[in-house]
Design a protein around this motif. Structure first.
Motif, PDB file in Angstrom:
ATOM      1  N   PRO A  52       0.882  -1.271  -0.116  1.00 43.04           N
ATOM      2  CA  PRO A  52       0.054  -0.062   0.109  1.00 43.04           C
ATOM      3  C   PRO A  52       0.828   1.379   0.057  1.00 43.04           C
ATOM      4  CG  PRO A  52      -0.164  -1.195   2.204  1.00 43.04           C
ATOM      5  CD  PRO A  52       0.506  -1.978   1.247  1.00 43.04           C
ATOM      6  N   GLY A  53       0.220   2.346  -0.680  1.00 45.37           N
ATOM      7  CA  GLY A  53       1.115   3.566  -0.791  1.00 45.37           C
ATOM      8  C   GLY A  53       1.623   4.197   0.714  1.00 45.37           C
ATOM      9  N   VAL A  54       0.747   3.923   1.697  1.00 44.44           N
ATOM     10  CA  VAL A  54       1.481   4.308   3.053  1.00 44.44           C
ATOM     11  C   VAL A  54       2.622   3.745   3.498  1.00 44.44           C
ATOM     12  CG1 VAL A  54      -0.931   5.228   3.646  1.00 44.44           C
ATOM     13  CG2 VAL A  54      -0.280   2.828   4.379  1.00 44.44           C
ATOM     14  N   MET A  55       3.144   2.471   3.189  1.00 45.03           N
ATOM     15  CA  MET A  55       4.118   1.879   3.276  1.00 45.03           C
ATOM     16  C   MET A  55       5.200   2.140   2.262  1.00 45.03           C
ATOM     17  SD  MET A  55       3.314   0.491   6.024  1.00 45.03           S
ATOM     18  CE  MET A  55       1.775  -0.186   6.947  1.00 45.03           C
ATOM     19  N   GLN A  56       5.119   2.864   1.304  1.00 46.74           N
ATOM     20  CA  GLN A  56       6.088   3.228   0.511  1.00 46.74           C
ATOM     21  C   GLN A  56       6.886   4.645   1.056  1.00 46.74           C
ATOM     22  OE1 GLN A  56       6.292   0.661  -1.671  1.00 46.74           O
ATOM     23  NE2 GLN A  56       4.934   0.444  -2.973  1.00 46.74           N
ATOM     24  N   THR A  57       7.432   4.470   1.787  1.00 45.39           N
ATOM     25  CA  THR A  57       8.132   5.310   2.804  1.00 45.39           C
ATOM     26  C   THR A  57       8.988   6.459   1.719  1.00 45.39           C
ATOM     27  OG1 THR A  57       8.194   4.113   4.645  1.00 45.39           O
ATOM     28  CG2 THR A  57       9.472   6.201   4.931  1.00 45.39           C
ATOM     29  N   LYS A  58       8.574   7.942   1.986  1.00 44.16           N
ATOM     30  CA  LYS A  58       9.311   8.853   1.247  1.00 44.16           C
ATOM     31  C   LYS A  58      10.451   9.396   2.278  1.00 44.16           C
ATOM     32  CE  LYS A  58       5.493  11.141   0.025  1.00 44.16           C
ATOM     33  NZ  LYS A  58       4.712  12.089  -0.930  1.00 44.16           N
TER      34      LYS A  58
END
Length: 270
Positions: free
Chosen positions: A255-261
């Motif tokens: 999920p996008g929230v786990m694709q840390t920026k």
């Protein structure tokens, strides 16, 4: 029981609608987690709907066994109800589909994301919202920690490592997904550089200072996957600050929230 089920049904539906609409505008006036609460109230809605149907089953059964007839007097007919339902469903589609259908973006007032954003990818949380006002590659460095030792990589050093390119989506839990071309260093190569086994799990820390999901964990199956990148570029250009410059995690089926920026540190645990 019937009145209680209706009260729960209406209250939970209104909460989902209001909180979901507020979430679209990214305004969170409450202190609780929107995602967890929205999910929990969805079960309240399902439960109250099930109770209401159970209470009404004798009436439904009697109506079907006795034959269905149009009600007398004023009111909405069954055909009118079906027409209204189809019209409402069509309006909902038009109002939300713009996140996936570019032609509808100007009229999709309830779309979670417009589809617009730097480098042709929407931004869920900007650098400003995350408290990352500025990231200077001349002073920034990535720390990779394993077995009590730390190896530091500057951005130039990351650029000189073998690069990989993968086409992977940003798939948000809010319902939108956009595929993009990412280029960077496979996380598996960084594990190898510090002598960590491919079966390691990796704790990812960010420069983010505000908001949730400022860190994440890559389980072994993701860390070992050659498609999991510490991305430096997006769609052929250097990462925009809002997309996680100097570098970010991008992994398949996450999920996008786990694709840390705005990644600053990788802690490796064998």
């Amino acid at each position: 029981m019937e009145r209680g089920s209706i009260a729960l049904l209406v209250a939970s539906a209104l909460f989902q609608l209001v909180s979901g609409t507020v979430n679209i505008s990214q305004w969170y006036p409450w202190g609780f987690s929107f995602r967890a609460t929205h999910y929990a109230v969805a079960w309240v809605f399902i439960g109250s709907l099930a109770i209401h149907i159970a209470v009404k089953l004798p009436v439904v059964r009697e109506a079907y066994l006795g034959g269905l007839t149009e009600p007398d007097g004023p009111g909405l007919s069954r055909r009118g109800l079906l027409r209204t339902t189809w019209v409402a469903a069509g309006l909902v589609v038009v109002a939300t589909a713009g996140q996936s259908v570019p032609l509808l973006r100007k009229v999709s007032v309830f779309a979670v994301r417009s589809g617009d954003g730097p480098q042709d990818v929407p931004v869920n949380r900007s650098a400003t919202a995350a408290g990352v006002e500025y990231a200077d590659a001349s002073t920034w460095a990535l720390d990779v920690v394993y077995d009590g030792a730390t190896r530091r990589f500057t951005r130039d050093e990351l650029e000189r490592l073998p690069q990989a390119t993968e086409t992977l989506p940003i798939a948000c839990v809010e319902g939108w997904s956009v595929s993009a071309s990412w280029e960077g260093v496979p996380v598996a190569d960084l594990l190898s550089a510090v002598g960590a086994p491919a079966s390691s799990r990796v704790y990812v820390s960010s420069l983010q200072t505000r908001g949730a999901f400022g860190s994440s964990e890559l389980p072994p199956q993701f860390a070992a996957d050659r498609r999991t990148l510490l991305a430096l570029r997006l769609n052929g250009a250097e990462l925009d600050l809002d997309h996680g410059y100097p570098c970010r995690i991008i992994a398949p089926n996450r999920p996008g929230v786990m694709q840390t920026k705005w990644v600053s540190r990788l802690e490796v645990y064998a």
